[in-house]
Enzyme design. Structure first.
Site, mmCIF file in Angstrom:
data_model
loop_
_atom_site.group_PDB
_atom_site.id
_atom_site.type_symbol
_atom_site.label_atom_id
_atom_site.label_comp_id
_atom_site.label_asym_id
_atom_site.label_seq_id
_atom_site.Cartn_x
_atom_site.Cartn_y
_atom_site.Cartn_z
ATOM 1 N N GLN A 1 30.900 29.487 133.873
ATOM 2 C CA GLN A 1 31.302 30.556 132.948
ATOM 3 C C GLN A 1 31.887 29.950 131.672
ATOM 4 O O GLN A 1 32.201 30.658 130.733
ATOM 5 C CB GLN A 1 32.352 31.446 133.608
ATOM 6 C CG GLN A 1 31.838 32.181 134.828
ATOM 7 C CD GLN A 1 32.986 32.781 135.625
ATOM 8 O OE1 GLN A 1 33.397 33.901 135.388
ATOM 9 N NE2 GLN A 1 33.522 32.020 136.566
ATOM 10 N N ASP B 1 32.507 25.648 126.858
ATOM 11 C CA ASP B 1 32.958 24.456 126.146
ATOM 12 C C ASP B 1 31.978 23.282 126.152
ATOM 13 O O ASP B 1 32.152 22.320 125.412
ATOM 14 C CB ASP B 1 34.326 23.995 126.689
ATOM 15 C CG ASP B 1 34.330 23.816 128.217
ATOM 16 O OD1 ASP B 1 33.330 23.331 128.776
ATOM 17 O OD2 ASP B 1 35.349 24.150 128.854
ATOM 18 N N HIS C 1 27.782 32.148 130.316
ATOM 19 C CA HIS C 1 28.369 32.863 129.182
ATOM 20 C C HIS C 1 28.045 32.188 127.856
ATOM 21 O O HIS C 1 28.694 32.454 126.855
ATOM 22 C CB HIS C 1 29.883 32.987 129.356
ATOM 23 C CG HIS C 1 30.279 33.848 130.524
ATOM 24 N ND1 HIS C 1 31.566 33.976 130.991
ATOM 25 C CD2 HIS C 1 29.522 34.652 131.322
ATOM 26 C CE1 HIS C 1 31.589 34.806 132.027
ATOM 27 N NE2 HIS C 1 30.366 35.207 132.260
ATOM 28 N N CYS D 1 21.255 33.518 115.259
ATOM 29 C CA CYS D 1 21.106 34.356 114.065
ATOM 30 C C CYS D 1 20.849 35.798 114.520
ATOM 31 O O CYS D 1 19.922 36.042 115.287
ATOM 32 C CB CYS D 1 19.962 33.854 113.190
ATOM 33 S SG CYS D 1 19.649 34.968 111.818
ATOM 34 N N CYS E 1 17.038 36.653 112.744
ATOM 35 C CA CYS E 1 15.775 36.020 113.169
ATOM 36 C C CYS E 1 15.875 35.425 114.574
ATOM 37 O O CYS E 1 14.905 34.921 115.109
ATOM 38 C CB CYS E 1 15.319 34.966 112.163
ATOM 39 S SG CYS E 1 16.277 33.443 112.184
ATOM 40 N N CYS F 1 22.463 32.019 108.330
ATOM 41 C CA CYS F 1 21.285 31.291 108.810
ATOM 42 C C CYS F 1 20.581 30.554 107.670
ATOM 43 O O CYS F 1 20.343 31.137 106.606
ATOM 44 C CB CYS F 1 20.343 32.315 109.459
ATOM 45 S SG CYS F 1 18.818 31.622 110.083
ATOM 46 N N GLY G 1 38.037 26.938 140.084
ATOM 47 C CA GLY G 1 38.813 27.315 138.900
ATOM 48 C C GLY G 1 38.381 28.583 138.208
ATOM 49 O O GLY G 1 38.337 28.607 136.976
ATOM 50 N N THR G 2 38.055 29.614 138.976
ATOM 51 C CA THR G 2 37.769 30.910 138.349
ATOM 52 C C THR G 2 38.600 31.994 139.020
ATOM 53 O O THR G 2 38.795 31.965 140.239
ATOM 54 C CB THR G 2 36.255 31.256 138.383
ATOM 55 O OG1 THR G 2 36.078 32.599 137.877
ATOM 56 C CG2 THR G 2 35.640 31.143 139.764
ATOM 57 N N ASN H 1 41.371 26.406 143.769
ATOM 58 C CA ASN H 1 42.073 27.137 142.718
ATOM 59 C C ASN H 1 43.571 26.893 142.924
ATOM 60 O O ASN H 1 44.025 26.804 144.067
ATOM 61 C CB ASN H 1 41.760 28.638 142.830
ATOM 62 C CG ASN H 1 42.109 29.410 141.575
ATOM 63 O OD1 ASN H 1 43.236 29.372 141.106
ATOM 64 N ND2 ASN H 1 41.123 30.102 141.023
HETATM 65 N N1 APR Z 1 42.580 23.815 138.909
HETATM 66 C C1 APR Z 1 42.131 24.854 139.652
HETATM 67 N N2 APR Z 1 42.259 26.127 139.259
HETATM 68 C C2 APR Z 1 42.873 26.368 138.089
HETATM 69 C C3 APR Z 1 43.397 25.334 137.282
HETATM 70 C C4 APR Z 1 43.220 23.995 137.730
HETATM 71 N N3 APR Z 1 43.654 22.940 137.043
HETATM 72 N N4 APR Z 1 43.961 25.893 136.194
HETATM 73 C C5 APR Z 1 43.801 27.225 136.306
HETATM 74 N N5 APR Z 1 43.143 27.513 137.439
HETATM 75 C C6 APR Z 1 42.668 28.814 137.927
HETATM 76 C C7 APR Z 1 43.578 29.985 137.686
HETATM 77 O O1 APR Z 1 44.435 30.169 138.809
HETATM 78 C C8 APR Z 1 42.596 31.146 137.548
HETATM 79 O O2 APR Z 1 42.303 31.712 138.802
HETATM 80 O O3 APR Z 1 41.501 29.085 137.156
HETATM 81 C C9 APR Z 1 41.325 30.466 137.026
HETATM 82 C C10 APR Z 1 40.988 30.788 135.586
HETATM 83 O O4 APR Z 1 40.708 32.141 135.502
HETATM 84 P P1 APR Z 1 40.291 32.833 134.118
HETATM 85 O O5 APR Z 1 41.230 32.401 133.056
HETATM 86 O O6 APR Z 1 40.160 34.280 134.391
HETATM 87 O O7 APR Z 1 38.894 32.150 133.790
HETATM 88 P P2 APR Z 1 37.444 32.555 134.323
HETATM 89 O O8 APR Z 1 37.492 32.982 135.731
HETATM 90 O O9 APR Z 1 36.548 31.444 133.946
HETATM 91 O O10 APR Z 1 37.146 33.809 133.404
HETATM 92 C C11 APR Z 1 35.873 34.401 133.402
HETATM 93 O O11 APR Z 1 36.507 35.747 131.535
HETATM 94 O O12 APR Z 1 37.286 36.327 129.382
HETATM 95 C C12 APR Z 1 36.399 35.699 130.123
HETATM 96 O O13 APR Z 1 34.437 34.964 129.174
HETATM 97 C C13 APR Z 1 35.653 34.491 129.679
HETATM 98 O O14 APR Z 1 34.226 33.074 131.004
HETATM 99 C C14 APR Z 1 35.456 33.750 130.987
HETATM 100 C C15 APR Z 1 35.520 34.855 132.031
#
Ligand code: APR
Length: 241
Positions: A100, A103, A118, A126, A129, A146, A186-187, A212
């Site tokens: 997601q 970067d 994402h 653009c 086009c 563009c 990490g999401t 996480n």
């Molecule tokens: N190691 C493991 N987990 C981590 C760490 C780390 N060093 N640092 C933070 N986290 C966890 C947090 O606990 C959280 O659950 O990573 C997660 C980050 O969550 P979000 O900030 O919600 O990121 P993400 O899940 O990628 O968000 C999804 O939301 O706004 C959008 O488009 C944006 O792609 C993004 C999408």
């Protein structure tokens, strides 16, 4: 085997095919802020003003300023042990990443089998086009236009009022159907469609491991939750297999 790291290590070794879902937490140890949580970007900024096509059309300069600010931070960031660990595993066995993150750090770490769900912050699209360009630099003037048709350029990322093509979702589902290990790294698991993939993997009876620093909403359904920083976890794995 009770040590969670040993289970992760063993599962990676045993698996023929691995799918990994990554989120902002994977780049946190590279110095890039996450979106939610204590230090989350969405505590200081309003997604509806900055991550929507509608607001971009109303005020492209403001949206671009925010992206250029993020690009300035990302340009100095380097992949961490998690990014490199995943690319090392991919050099040894079948592994796909669905990220997601916009970067580009998985690509910089050498991952090839990568879906940037994402989009990518270094790409422009653009609006006129539809030309897509990738350039790892900052724009001299904002908003940029563009060079082919003079249409307005936008970051090639997916905003909240936009949908991810069904073909992309289907191809990720197929990868999950074919894997034997699904890693969720990490999401927060709060944004669709990425948040569905873990449950899809469980429905297909795949072994699911989440790493996480926090507890996530679907955590209880997964086989193993490692409550640690992803970079630290991947720095402790053994890659001699
Ligand atoms: N190691 C493991 N987990 C981590 C760490 C780390 N060093 N640092 C933070 N986290 C966890 C947090 O606990 C959280 O659950 O990573 C997660 C980050 O969550 P979000 O900030 O919600 O990121 P993400 O899940 O990628 O968000 C999804 O939301 O706004 C959008 O488009 C944006 O792609 C993004 C999408």
């Amino acid at each position: 085997m009770s040590n969670p790291l040993d289970v992760l290590q063993e599962k990676i070794i045993q698996s023929q095919s691995i799918v990994v879902l990554t989120g902002a937490g994977v780049s946190q140890e590279s110095g890039i802020r996450t979106f939610r949580g204590e230090d989350g970007l969405w505590n200081d900024y309003r997604p509806e003003e900055l991550a929507n096509y509608e607001s971009f059309v109303k005020d492209p300069a403001t949206v671009w300023e925010w992206y250029e600010w993020r690009k300035k931070i990302i340009i100095d960031s380097k992949p961490n042990d998690c990014h490199y660990g995943l690319s090392t595993i991919e050099s040894k066995k079948k592994l796909s990443i669905v990220s997601q993150n916009v970067d580009g750090l998985h690509d910089e770490a050498g991952s090839k089998n990568l879906i940037e769900l994402h989009g990518n912050i270094w790409e422009t699209l653009c609006v006129q086009c539809k030309d897509i360009r990738k350039n790892k630099s900052l724009h001299e003037t904002i908003p940029p236009y563009c060079s082919l048709c003079n249409g307005l350029l936008r970051p090639n990322v997916v905003w909240f009022d936009e949908i991810i093509p069904m073909s992309t979702i289907e191809s990720i589902s197929e990868k999950i159907n074919d894997c034997d290990l699904f890693l969720i790294l990490g999401t927060s698991g709060l944004v669709q469609p990425a948040s569905w993939f873990g449950m899809h993997a469980k429905q297909k009876d795949k072994y699911v491991i989440e790493v996480n620093i926090d507890i996530t909403p679907n955590n209880q359904f997964y086989d193993l939750h490692i409550q640690s920083k992803v970079g630290e976890v991947f720095s402790r794995l053994n890659y001699d297999f």
